[in-house]
Scaffold this active site. Sequence first.
Site, PDB file in Angstrom:
ATOM      1  CG  HIS A  28      -1.925   1.082   1.289  1.00 56.12           C
ATOM      2  ND1 HIS A  28      -3.130   0.828   1.402  1.00 56.12           N
ATOM      3  CD2 HIS A  28      -2.122   2.360   1.865  1.00 56.12           C
ATOM      4  CE1 HIS A  28      -3.441   2.282   1.186  1.00 56.12           C
ATOM      5  NE2 HIS A  28      -3.036   2.897   1.950  1.00 56.12           N
ATOM      6  CD  GLU A  29       1.767   3.946   3.752  1.00 52.01           C
ATOM      7  OE1 GLU A  29       1.953   4.829   3.034  1.00 52.01           O
ATOM      8  OE2 GLU A  29       0.605   3.556   4.149  1.00 52.01           O
ATOM      9  CG  HIS A  32       0.262   5.776  -0.381  1.00 54.91           C
ATOM     10  ND1 HIS A  32      -0.712   6.473  -1.663  1.00 54.91           N
ATOM     11  CD2 HIS A  32       0.331   5.417   0.410  1.00 54.91           C
ATOM     12  CE1 HIS A  32      -1.453   6.442  -0.597  1.00 54.91           C
ATOM     13  NE2 HIS A  32      -1.746   5.809   0.421  1.00 54.91           N
TER      14      HIS A  32
END
Length: 203
Positions: A28-29, A32
């Site tokens: 997820h990170e 980003h």
Amino acid sequence: MGLINLLTSNPLAFVIIAAALVLSLAFHEFAHAYTADRLGDPTPRRYGRVTLNPIKHLDPFGTLLLLLAGFGFAKPVPINPNNLGRWGTLWVSAAGPISNLLIAVLTAVLMKIFAGNFLAIQILGIVLSINVVLAVFNLIPIPLLDGSRILGALVPSLGRSLAQFEAQPFSFLIVMAFIFLARDPIGVIINNVQGWVERLIGV
């Protein structure tokens, strides 16, 4: 209930869930960071965040909360909105939840492939559930979550107000308290959306 309770009652489940959570949060990170990097913001790369290495993304306090309270968070990816613009910021914010939904879809496909393997289905089911929850939870439009930043990019005046709130010293504690107090209705929303997504992808 936190994960720590599983450590004594069901160690195998603890390992599987903990590993799935750590890897899903890291992805997820990374999403980003990778999206920001590709859109021209060097900030995540400068902080070593354009990587799938979970150690770079885990937050010590957020991990502890996950173990003890059953909810937590990873280390936010630093970005410079001035390098991204309004729509770039929106895509960077959306990249995390989108990555979790993509993992959920891939997991659903694998569940069909390994339909006869009980252990594989159990593990894949955990991965699917975790990623749907991460996607849905992060899309809730409250400060510090991706949904808030997406909303802020769509409505710039609201985005400025949200950014001002997040800059306050105690904003994190206020948001954490709100999530804790509203955990039951938030849980209902997540469960309903999770059920809808699972039906949509045929699980």
